[in-house]
Design an enzyme around this catalytic site. Structure first.
Site, short mmCIF file in Angstrom:
data_model
loop_
_atom_site.label_atom_id
_atom_site.label_comp_id
_atom_site.label_asym_id
_atom_site.label_seq_id
_atom_site.Cartn_x
_atom_site.Cartn_y
_atom_site.Cartn_z
N ILE A 133 0.90 -1.15 -0.02
CA ILE A 133 -0.04 0.00 -0.05
C ILE A 133 0.94 1.12 0.09
O ILE A 133 1.57 1.37 1.12
CB ILE A 133 -0.97 0.00 1.41
CG1 ILE A 133 -1.91 -1.31 1.28
CG2 ILE A 133 -1.83 1.37 1.27
CD1 ILE A 133 -2.70 -1.34 2.37
N PRO A 134 1.21 1.84 -1.07
CA PRO A 134 2.21 2.62 -1.29
C PRO A 134 1.98 4.16 -0.84
O PRO A 134 1.93 5.25 -1.44
CB PRO A 134 2.51 2.68 -2.85
CG PRO A 134 1.05 2.54 -3.44
CD PRO A 134 0.30 1.73 -2.42
N CYS A 135 1.96 4.28 0.50
CA CYS A 135 1.66 5.64 1.35
C CYS A 135 2.77 6.62 1.20
O CYS A 135 2.44 7.80 1.38
CB CYS A 135 1.29 5.35 2.63
SG CYS A 135 2.56 4.41 3.57
N HIS A 136 3.89 6.28 0.62
CA HIS A 136 5.02 6.96 0.41
C HIS A 136 4.63 8.13 -0.74
O HIS A 136 5.20 8.99 -0.95
CB HIS A 136 6.29 6.31 0.08
CG HIS A 136 6.32 5.23 -0.91
ND1 HIS A 136 5.73 4.16 -0.80
CD2 HIS A 136 6.79 5.25 -2.15
CE1 HIS A 136 5.56 3.63 -1.98
NE2 HIS A 136 6.37 4.16 -2.70
N ARG A 137 3.48 7.50 -1.57
CA ARG A 137 3.32 8.19 -2.81
C ARG A 137 2.39 9.30 -2.74
O ARG A 137 1.92 10.06 -3.54
CB ARG A 137 2.86 7.25 -3.98
CG ARG A 137 3.80 6.37 -4.41
CD ARG A 137 3.15 5.14 -5.57
NE ARG A 137 4.05 4.06 -5.56
CZ ARG A 137 3.83 3.03 -6.30
NH1 ARG A 137 2.54 2.82 -6.33
NH2 ARG A 137 4.65 2.00 -6.23
#
Length: 165
Positions: A133-137
């Protein structure tokens, strides 16, 4: 029973915890196996180290991700115990393409909650599955990084890694 595997990446040692229901937690690269185990100990009492082939496939894909390759993560996730709002935010976040970013406000708007940018940020702060879940994006509307549960240095690193496509 929860299973754990530890593996090396170019950035350090990672961990994956799974349950019979799916992937439960990803621990981003740490300097040592001991640091990963410390994080696991703080959160889970029933973790048993494993050599599960399903987790090995995910560890291989995460290793490729940290080597700069575009990788898909179609894995079954165990999000039991998480709120429906958190799950909706995380599902929306998974639609952000590799190498791209959205703002907290964009995520809130896409979900139909125009004034919920801060709530989106709080849900992302609780994300147990970074990278998958690419929350860094997700960044601030003004282009600033916002926050990241493991620190802004890791967020910068992940965004830099993805910008080299």
């Amino acid at each position: 029973m929860l299973s754990l595997i530890l593996f090396d990446t170019l950035l350090g040692v990672m961990g994956i915890i799974s349950s019979p229901f799916g992937i439960k937690r990803v621990i981003l690269p740490q300097k040592s196996k001991k640091e990963v185990l410390h994080q696991v100990k703080d959160h889970y009492n029933l973790v048993k180290e494993s050599d599960s082939s399903a987790l090995s496939d995910l560890s291989l894909r995460l290793g490729l991700y940290f080597a700069g390759e575009v990788v898909n993560f179609p894995d079954k996730l165990d999000l039991r115990g998480k709120t429906s709002f958190q799950q909706r935010v995380w599902k929306q976040t998974q639609t952000i393409p590799y190498g791209k970013t959205n703002s907290y406000a964009q995520i809130a708007n896409q979900m139909g909650y125009c004034q919920a940018a801060r709530a989106v940020g709080q849900a992302l702060n609780k994300n147990p599955l970074p990278i998958i879940i690419p929350c860094h994006r997700v960044i601030r509307s003004d282009g600033g990084l916002g926050g990241f549960s493991t620190g802004l240095d890791m967020k910068k690193c992940l965004l830099r890694l993805e910008s080299r496509e």
